[in-house]
Scaffold this motif. Structure first.
Motif: not given
Length: 375
Positions: A118-129, A345-354
């Motif tokens: 995300q840092g390399q993309a200058g904030g244009t990409l989104f992903a769940h933490d 998913l953490f308790a139905d919360r999106p928690g990143g993807c591989r």
């Protein structure tokens, strides 16, 4: 004569993140959550208690972590962690496995990679933490149950960064191994920690199982519980695939679009693409269309008909029906650029993807991976 299989060096390995449109990215988590809810309801309908549901599903208690004895806690916490395992086929992503209740261990690898890209993309990409999703899920659980925010991270799967991250988010946290667990509990009925997160729900040694049972008796809420691993049993996914009377038209449509045809490996007749078939005969006649999987992940090898000669497949089918410990699933042929996605998913919360790129000639464990993003 068969064509030569592609070798690892035949083409460059993908090293950049896999970027998805935001709608497609969100769909992975929405599909995982919806199918997890169906599996949860299907398992709850099997019996009034978790031990009875385990028996009704045909699962072996030895394949599941020690039972807490707290019905409401097991039911409340059974979806604390789940991962939807997808293969991207010609018609889009298909969920081939639902891995619930395995562990709440280190999320640092995906999180660090996410931040860097995300840092390399200058904030244009989104992903769940995943670190934030895990902490929020645990905080909500503590609030609902009136528990202090204190967590023991149990087992070798955790790293100091996990403890540091949770402390930064308001938790009292320590790393513990199984040997240190008894001495760190405090007085019976008043454990020093409210929650115990397990890096493995299948302790290898009997003494580790005994220590976990002692921790539960002392009042430590261990996560994930038995109930979560029962949802991950592939027999539960087969129940949803076959269809249940209470499922709505929309739920059946979702299952048809996103879940490959999956059945218990039991002798009898079944519906296959609009025709009624004897299941053993169907598998033997069309082996390239199917994959055999043990109901409990890791309990045995996956046998894919399209990668197996006829005698080996026949022996695998006979073993599966004899031991009644497997499911059969329709093979999802990957799209021209093979890609497997795992949405956590953490308790139905999106928690990143591989993302994983399974290449011919490379084992499934060794295939390179990266965390996908969305635009």
């Amino acid at each position: 004569m068969t064509a030569a299989r592609e070798r690892p060096g035949d083409r460059p390995l993908p090293t950049r993140p896999y970027v998805l449109p935001r709608g497609r990215y969100d769909e992975l988590f929405e599909t995982s959550a919806a199918l997890l809810a169906l599996v949860r309801r299907a398992v709850l309908a099997l019996g009034p208690t978790w031990p009875e549901r385990l028996v009704a599903l045909g699962a072996d208690p030895a394949d599941h972590p020690p039972y807490s004895g707290l019905e409401s806690t097991e039911t409340d916490c059974c979806t604390m962690l789940a991962t939807g395992e997808f293969v991207v086929g010609e018609t889009g992503p298909r969920l081939v496995a639902l891995d619930a209740g395995t562990s709440l261990d280190s999320a640092a690898d995906v999180a660090v990679f996410t931040s860097a890209v995300q840092g390399q993309a200058g904030g244009t990409l989104f992903a769940h933490d995943p670190r934030a999703a895990r902490a929020d899920a645990l905080a909500d659980l503590c609030t609902r149950r009136g528990l202090p925010r204190s967590v023991a991270l149990v087992g070798p799967g955790f790293a100091p960064d996990d403890a540091h991250d949770l402390r930064q988010r308001g938790f009292t946290t320590d790393l513990l191994d199984h040997d240190r667990l008894p001495g760190a509990l405090g007085r019976p009925g008043r454990p020093r920690y409210a929650l115990g997160l397990l890096s493995s729900t299948r302790p290898a040694a009997d003494k580790e199982r005994a220590r976990l049972r002692d921790a539960q008796r002392a009042g430590l809420l261990l996560l994930p519980p038995l109930s979560g691993s029962l949802l991950a049993d592939r027999r539960a996914l087969a129940l949803v695939s076959e269809g249940l009377p209470w499922m709505t038209h929309g739920e059946r449509s979702l299952v048809e679009r996103r879940l490959p045809w999956t059945r218990l490996a039991l002798a009898g007749r079944t519906w296959w693409h609009g025709t009624e078939q004897e299941l053993p005969g169907l598998l033997l006649a069309q082996r390239e269309r199917f994959v055999l999987k043990r109901a409990v992940a890791g309990a045995g090898p996956l046998v894919a008909g399209h990668e197996t000669d006829e005698p080996t497949w026949t022996a695998a089918v006979r073993r599966a029906f004899r031991d009644a410990d497997s499911v059969v699933q329709e093979y999802v042929r990957p799209a021209p650029a093979p890609l497997a996605l795992s949405a956590r998913l953490f308790a139905d919360r999106p928690g990143g993807c591989r993302a994983r790129y399974p290449l011919a000639g490379v084992s499934r464990r060794a295939a390179p991976s990266a965390a996908p993003r969305c635009r």
